[in-house]
Design a protein around this motif. Structure first.
Motif, PDB file in Angstrom:
ATOM      1  N   LYS A   1      57.041  65.018 -39.615  1.00  0.00           N
ATOM      2  CA  LYS A   1      58.055  65.046 -40.647  1.00  0.00           C
ATOM      3  C   LYS A   1      59.362  64.515 -40.092  1.00  0.00           C
ATOM      4  O   LYS A   1      59.493  64.241 -38.900  1.00  0.00           O
TER       5      LYS A   1
ATOM      6  N   TRP B   1      49.666  55.425 -47.662  1.00  0.00           N
ATOM      7  CA  TRP B   1      50.323  55.581 -48.964  1.00  0.00           C
ATOM      8  C   TRP B   1      49.421  56.324 -49.952  1.00  0.00           C
ATOM      9  O   TRP B   1      49.868  57.205 -50.690  1.00  0.00           O
TER      10      TRP B   1
ATOM     11  N   ASP C   1      49.493  59.959 -49.489  1.00  0.00           N
ATOM     12  CA  ASP C   1      50.857  60.505 -49.577  1.00  0.00           C
ATOM     13  C   ASP C   1      51.483  60.825 -48.224  1.00  0.00           C
ATOM     14  O   ASP C   1      52.301  61.746 -48.107  1.00  0.00           O
TER      15      ASP C   1
ATOM     16  N   CYS D   1      53.078  58.269 -46.644  1.00  0.00           N
ATOM     17  CA  CYS D   1      54.233  57.366 -46.666  1.00  0.00           C
ATOM     18  C   CYS D   1      54.583  57.108 -48.130  1.00  0.00           C
ATOM     19  O   CYS D   1      53.691  57.070 -48.979  1.00  0.00           O
ATOM     20  N   ASP D   2      55.867  56.904 -48.388  1.00  0.00           N
ATOM     21  CA  ASP D   2      56.218  56.572 -49.763  1.00  0.00           C
ATOM     22  C   ASP D   2      56.149  55.062 -49.970  1.00  0.00           C
ATOM     23  O   ASP D   2      56.013  54.291 -49.022  1.00  0.00           O
ATOM     24  N   SER D   3      56.234  54.656 -51.216  1.00  0.00           N
ATOM     25  CA  SER D   3      56.045  53.246 -51.550  1.00  0.00           C
ATOM     26  C   SER D   3      57.121  52.358 -50.941  1.00  0.00           C
ATOM     27  O   SER D   3      56.860  51.199 -50.590  1.00  0.00           O
ATOM     28  N   THR D   4      58.313  52.897 -50.779  1.00  0.00           N
ATOM     29  CA  THR D   4      59.389  52.101 -50.185  1.00  0.00           C
ATOM     30  C   THR D   4      59.084  51.760 -48.737  1.00  0.00           C
ATOM     31  O   THR D   4      59.213  50.595 -48.309  1.00  0.00           O
ATOM     32  N   ASP D   5      58.674  52.753 -47.949  1.00  0.00           N
ATOM     33  CA  ASP D   5      58.346  52.524 -46.542  1.00  0.00           C
ATOM     34  C   ASP D   5      57.209  51.520 -46.399  1.00  0.00           C
ATOM     35  O   ASP D   5      57.245  50.623 -45.552  1.00  0.00           O
TER      36      ASP D   5
END
Length: 298
Positions: free
Chosen positions: A29, A125, A128, A130-134
């Motif tokens: 985290k 992704w 979940d 990593c988020d979509s931006t990363d």
């Protein structure tokens, strides 16, 4: 995994101490505490090794000094994924340069580092982690690195212009859940065909009619389609049939790529295609074999 040496006995001194914790670093985290242990074990023990196996094939057209190098391992792929998701691409470029400095070819880096990293980003992704931006940042950086190293990649082996032309495109209108990763696979294939002396056409046709119009207007020896896992087989078969009917080359070859065909190669003949592209290196070998067979038939 067979052929993989522990990092401590391969490139630890060259790549630095942080490489040892490549997989672990992905599963922390923001405050440095670990995420769910069971999920971590699943991804570290199953997802990443599976990606490595998918992309690991026998060497072909690889520079001689690369034959003796140890295989890339899961820590290195995970560490590289972390680097490309950062907002500074310089660290990822430096990582590639360090691997090149110990004798690793760009062919190996494209197939065994960049391609598995793109797949890993998608898998992270989807669960979940990593988020979509990363992940978007990571995939954009992979595209940038591919463009940056493309010219050097083309000069790694001697190639001769032979006048063959290939069109690479994603299947139009499919429910692609991860378009950037999909496009990256196309770019990898294009680099290998370009290096082998092909005239490479690429694009992202917005509709079936647009793709059909291209093959009706331009001569291609081969059309390559990348297909998402969610696409129904009958939709792919319909597209292959439309390409054959419209092509100004009545003997056009059709190659398909995507995880669904890696897992089920028997589906290639069911949809009316000629060959499967497991990766860029194997796609070239398949294309050469296919066109040679067609030439003997004529």
């Amino acid at each position: 995994m067979a052929g993989v040496m522990p990092l401590a006995t391969t490139r630890t001194d060259t790549l630095g101490d942080d490489t040892d914790r490549g997989v672990a670093a992905l599963f922390e985290k923001a405050d440095g505490s670990p995420i769910d242990t069971e999920l971590t074990r699943t991804i570290e023990g199953e997802i990443i090794p599976r990606l490595m196996l998918v992309h690991r094939v026998e060497p072909a057209l690889t520079p001689a000094d690369d034959d003796e190098r140890p295989a890339l391992n899961t820590d290195e792929v995970a560490e590289f994924a972390r680097l490309v998701m950062s907002h500074d691409i310089a660290d990822a470029s430096q990582y590639i340069e360090k691997l090149r400095s110990v004798g690793m070819s760009l062919e190996t880096l494209f197939l065994d580092l960049l391609a598995p990293t793109a797949r890993l980003l998608e898998d992270l992704w989807q669960v979940d982690l990593c988020d979509s931006t990363d992940v978007t940042v990571g995939l954009c950086h992979l595209q940038q690195l591919l463009r940056e190293y493309g010219p050097a990649f083309e000069t790694e082996v001697e190639h001769h212009e032979h006048g063959r032309r290939v069109l690479w495109a994603p299947l139009p209108g499919e429910p692609c859940t991860f378009e950037l990763q999909h496009a990256f696979g196309v770019r990898i294939a294009e680099e290998f065909f370009r290096r082998a002396g092909w005239d490479v056409w690429s694009g992202n046709p917005g509709s079936v009619n647009e793709l059909v119009s291209i093959v009706r207007r331009e001569w291609f020896d081969l059309v390559g389609l990348t297909v998402n896992c969610n696409t129904p087989l009958d939709q792919v078969a319909s597209m292959v049939g439309a390409i054959r009917r419209a092509s100004c080359n009545r003997a056009v070859g059709v190659m398909v790529g995507g995880p669904m065909f890696v897992d089920h190669p028997e589906w290639v003949t069911q949809i009316g295609a000629d060959a499967i592209a497991v990766d860029g290196r194997q796609a070239i070998l398949q294309a050469q074999s296919l066109l040679g067979l067609m030439a003997r038939r004529c």
